[in-house]
Design an enzyme around this catalytic site. Structure first.
Site, PDB file in Angstrom:
ATOM      1  N   GLU A   1       0.892  -1.168   0.000  1.00  0.00           N
ATOM      2  CA  GLU A   1       0.000   0.000   0.000  1.00  0.00           C
ATOM      3  C   GLU A   1       0.926   1.212   0.000  1.00  0.00           C
ATOM      4  OE1 GLU A   1      -1.646   3.102   1.218  1.00  0.00           O
ATOM      5  OE2 GLU A   1      -2.370   2.070   3.028  1.00  0.00           O
TER       6      GLU A   1
ATOM      7  N   CYS B   1      -2.023   8.830   3.254  1.00  0.00           N
ATOM      8  CA  CYS B   1      -1.813   8.421   1.866  1.00  0.00           C
ATOM      9  C   CYS B   1      -3.070   8.591   1.019  1.00  0.00           C
ATOM     10  CB  CYS B   1      -1.317   6.980   1.816  1.00  0.00           C
ATOM     11  SG  CYS B   1      -2.342   5.859   2.748  1.00  0.00           S
TER      12      CYS B   1
END
Ligand code: ADP
Length: 494
Positions: free
Chosen positions: A265, A299
């Site tokens: 990720e 993020c």
């Protein structure tokens, strides 16, 4: 247990690593400083684990996987993870203080980083307990006659979990608990800036659960080589990682010689397409808030705001008003919703990107510096840049700061093209009055996830993952559990 309210202030975490069931220091005796970003003070030390320590941890995890019943004893795993959930609950306020100390996350918004992951331990325990590990796939014709096929879901093996500093306790849990519940053994390598969120997890496992020696290990270190050693060790079957795209590429390369399964990720540069029929008064304050609450250190943050040309000035005004009034300050004081950046290096990176954006022609609407009333601590003003060129650095690079880049557009097609003009594809957002139109735009965004009108895509029950250079594989949902399982098909007589 003290609560944050009656005992505010920094708390040094347990600094010991957990290797093969023992809380320990490194053989070399080395340690490194932990700094509280709101005071800039050194508040304690963490153990500076070595490549040798990592090798011992991986050896312990390998032995625990190969020589114990952990991967086959579902009831015992359920028992251990239920204990872990209860132990986290007992340690909740301690974990919160460690989080605020290391990250500078405001206490007011710490719930998603403490309560949520603790709840998720329970989710994974229940999900894993009720999962069907053996599925009859029916009888199939083969040239040698009919064969029944059964799919047996089994643990992958030894999982190396490498985590970043922005949401450390949450990600330590998210990367390791589904892996453990699926029957894997784990070595956790927390980030340099947030070692205690990892070492406290190790202490709790060792002192308050029956998780056997070697099944869960934590190695803290100030050296990237120690993470690299984990990602290249041939005894590791899988790496699960959250962090920058650059480090993700290094991890993929390090695992290539032994063809490791890799769950990544990575970075993002998410776009928020604000359609011209959107309700600006509800959607844009939320967008500005999301840019500030974690000091922009998220993020999935939609850091590019695409405003329609026919309502451009109106949109900028709403964003500006929200950012200028945003409650920024001491993370221990209830009510503050933006704390400092995690380090001076990080703050300088953010301010450097903002300065270069202005040099490149963006218009600084507000922010762009250090708040005058906060001279101590790594605080950064909420910053709004308008008239941003979609190809410029500020529109292409992940900032990880409280910065929004506004880009004007004309048609929906143009908005989609600008949104997709990125190496990243983590998430996105669409706001609009006509839901069908907004949904159609959402389906054209080349991202793993999309939020419409502030209704978040993110949650434990739904798969979350990035496309393009934002990642490989999924966390959360059934998909997120299956990542930690291998599907073995067994052909047999009817
Ligand atoms: P940042 O640059 O913001 O610190 P990174 O993505 O580099 O973010 O770091 C995330 C995690 O990856 C940290 O735990 C860090 O120690 C680890 N790490 C950094 N470099 C490597 C590497 N080459 N191999 C494995 N892990 C690494």
């Amino acid at each position: 247990m003290t609560s944050v309210q009656d005992d505010t202030g920094v708390l040094a975490g347990d600094e010991r690593m957990l290797i093969d069931g023992e809380l320990q220091h490194t053989g070399s005796g080395a340690s490194f400083d932990v700094v509280h970003p709101a005071s800039e003070q050194i508040v304690g030390q963490a153990v500076d684990g070595t490549v040798d320590d990592m090798a011992r941890a991986v050896g312990a995890a390998r032995r625990a996987f190969d020589e114990t019943d952990w991967s086959r004893d579902l009831d015992f795993r359920y028992h251990c993870l239920t204990q872990l959930h209860d132990a986290f609950e007992r340690n909740k306020e301690r974990l919160r203080r460690v989080l605020i100390t290391e990250v500078g996350c405001p206490v007011t918004v710490s719930g998603s980083q403490i309560e949520s992951p603790i709840e998720e331990v329970k989710h994974w325990a229940d999900h894993g307990k009720h999962f069907e590990y053996l599925v009859d796939n029916g009888v199939h014709d083969t040239p040698l006659g009919p064969a029944r096929r059964k799919i047996h879901y089994e643990a992958v093996g030894v999982v190396g979990a490498i985590t970043p500093w922005n949401v450390p306790f949450y990600l330590n849990v998210a990367e390791t608990v589904p892996a453990l519940m699926a029957g894997n053994t784990v070595v956790l390598k927390p980030a340099q800036l947030t070692p205690w969120s990892g070492s406290e997890y190790g202490r709790i496992v060792a002192e308050e659960t029956d998780i056997p020696p070697g099944v869960f290990n934590v190695v803290t270190s100030n050296a990237n080589e120690v993470g690299a050693a984990l990602s290249s060790d041939p005894r590791v079957d899988m790496i699960t990682f959250t962090g920058s795209t650059a480090t993700g590429r290094a991890i993929l390369a390090a695992g290539a010689p032994t063809v490791k399964k890799t769950l990544l990720e990575l970075g993002g540069k998410s776009a928020h397409i604000v359609l011209d029929d959107a309700d600006f008064s509800s959607t844009l304050p939320l967008a500005a808030m999301m840019a500030c609450v974690m000091s922009g250190q998220s993020c999935i943050l939609p850091s590019r705001i695409l405003l329609p040309r026919n309502r451009y000035d109106e949109g900028i005004e709403v964003l500006k008003t929200m950012m200028e009034g945003f409650p920024i300050g001491d993370p221990w004081t209830p009510g503050n919703m933006q704390g400092p950046q995690i380090s001076e290096t990080q703050r300088q990176k953010v301010l450097g990107l903002v300065n270069r954006a202005v040099e490149a022609g963006a218009r600084l609407v507000t922010g762009g510096g250090v708040p005058e009333h906060l001279p101590v601590g790594y605080y950064t003003q909420p910053t709004l840049l308008a008239d941003v060129d979609p190809d410029s650095e500020i529109a292409q690079e992940e900032v990880f700061g409280p910065v929004l880049a506004v880009i004007p557009y004309g048609t929906d097609d143009e908005a989609v093209a600008i949104a997709n003009n990125s190496i990243y594809g983590l998430s996105g957002e669409v706001s609009g009055g006509d839901l069908d139109r907004a949904f159609a735009v959402a389906t054209r965004m080349r991202t793993g996830n999309v939020t419409i009108n502030g209704k978040s895509h993110f949650g434990i029950g739904s798969p979350f993952g990035g496309t393009k250079q934002s990642g490989l594989g999924y966390r959360n949902g059934d998909e997120g559990h299956k990542e930690y399982l291998a599907a073995k098909t067994i052909g047999m007589p009817e």
